[in-house]
Motif scaffolding. Structure first.
Motif, PDB file in Angstrom:
ATOM      1  N   ASN A  68       1.074  -1.113  -0.059  1.00 28.74           N
ATOM      2  CA  ASN A  68       0.152  -0.121  -0.005  1.00 28.74           C
ATOM      3  C   ASN A  68       0.734   1.306   0.015  1.00 28.74           C
ATOM      4  O   ASN A  68       1.688   1.471   0.825  1.00 28.74           O
ATOM      5  CB  ASN A  68      -0.696   0.112   1.193  1.00 28.74           C
ATOM      6  N   TRP A 125      -7.138   6.803   2.498  1.00 28.75           N
ATOM      7  CA  TRP A 125      -8.164   5.708   2.302  1.00 28.75           C
ATOM      8  C   TRP A 125      -9.660   6.018   2.809  1.00 28.75           C
ATOM      9  O   TRP A 125     -10.877   5.921   2.198  1.00 28.75           O
ATOM     10  CB  TRP A 125      -7.867   4.246   2.501  1.00 28.75           C
ATOM     11  N   ARG A 126      -9.470   6.685   3.943  1.00 26.62           N
ATOM     12  CA  ARG A 126     -10.630   6.643   4.718  1.00 26.62           C
ATOM     13  C   ARG A 126     -11.407   8.116   4.299  1.00 26.62           C
ATOM     14  O   ARG A 126     -12.550   8.283   4.337  1.00 26.62           O
ATOM     15  CB  ARG A 126     -10.414   6.808   6.448  1.00 26.62           C
ATOM     16  N   ASP A 178     -10.972   9.847   1.404  1.00 22.66           N
ATOM     17  CA  ASP A 178     -11.422   9.899  -0.051  1.00 22.66           C
ATOM     18  C   ASP A 178     -10.955   8.533  -0.758  1.00 22.66           C
ATOM     19  O   ASP A 178      -9.865   8.485  -1.249  1.00 22.66           O
ATOM     20  CB  ASP A 178     -10.757  11.115  -0.696  1.00 22.66           C
ATOM     21  N   PRO A 179     -11.731   7.641  -0.652  1.00 22.10           N
ATOM     22  CA  PRO A 179     -11.458   6.343  -1.238  1.00 22.10           C
ATOM     23  C   PRO A 179     -11.163   6.263  -2.657  1.00 22.10           C
ATOM     24  O   PRO A 179     -10.382   5.573  -3.184  1.00 22.10           O
ATOM     25  CB  PRO A 179     -12.595   5.173  -0.959  1.00 22.10           C
ATOM     26  N   ASP A 180     -11.854   6.822  -3.506  1.00 27.56           N
ATOM     27  CA  ASP A 180     -11.713   6.839  -5.012  1.00 27.56           C
ATOM     28  C   ASP A 180     -10.445   7.723  -5.404  1.00 27.56           C
ATOM     29  O   ASP A 180      -9.704   7.186  -6.269  1.00 27.56           O
ATOM     30  CB  ASP A 180     -12.789   7.640  -5.694  1.00 27.56           C
ATOM     31  N   ALA A 232      -7.617   7.851  -3.175  1.00 28.48           N
ATOM     32  CA  ALA A 232      -6.662   6.953  -2.901  1.00 28.48           C
ATOM     33  C   ALA A 232      -6.420   5.819  -3.650  1.00 28.48           C
ATOM     34  O   ALA A 232      -5.483   5.510  -3.968  1.00 28.48           O
ATOM     35  CB  ALA A 232      -7.085   6.632  -1.183  1.00 28.48           C
ATOM     36  N   GLU A 233      -7.443   5.235  -4.197  1.00 28.51           N
ATOM     37  CA  GLU A 233      -7.384   4.052  -5.086  1.00 28.51           C
ATOM     38  C   GLU A 233      -6.613   4.604  -6.526  1.00 28.51           C
ATOM     39  O   GLU A 233      -5.783   4.005  -6.882  1.00 28.51           O
ATOM     40  CB  GLU A 233      -8.830   3.724  -5.610  1.00 28.51           C
TER      41      GLU A 233
END
Length: 72
Positions: A28, A35-36, A38-40, A42-43
């Motif tokens: 990672n 990730w908590r 803004d998951p999009d 972060a991906e």
């Protein structure tokens, strides 16, 4: 020809290619906080960073190792 160096280079190329093909299955490179929040985003960052590191491993370390193994 140095067989061990060629095999090491091929292994590095394979590892780099795997990182580029499966960027979400490797280490990672994005913090848990991101990730908590803004998951999009972060991906997208994870994919971009994993592909960059995979390319560096394959092209920056693997290819020179294969070439050095063939020359030496």
């Amino acid at each position: 020809m140095n067989g061990a160096l060629v095999l090491t280079g091929l292994l590095l190329i394979a590892v780099g290619a795997a990182m580029m093909l499966f960027p979400l299955r490797v280490r990672n490179y994005v913090s848990p906080r991101e990730w908590r929040q803004d998951p999009d985003r972060a991906e997208r960052m994870q994919v971009r960073r994993a592909r960059a590191v995979g390319g560096l491993v394959a092209v920056g370390f693997g290819c020179p190792a294969v070439l050095a193994g063939l020359v030496l």
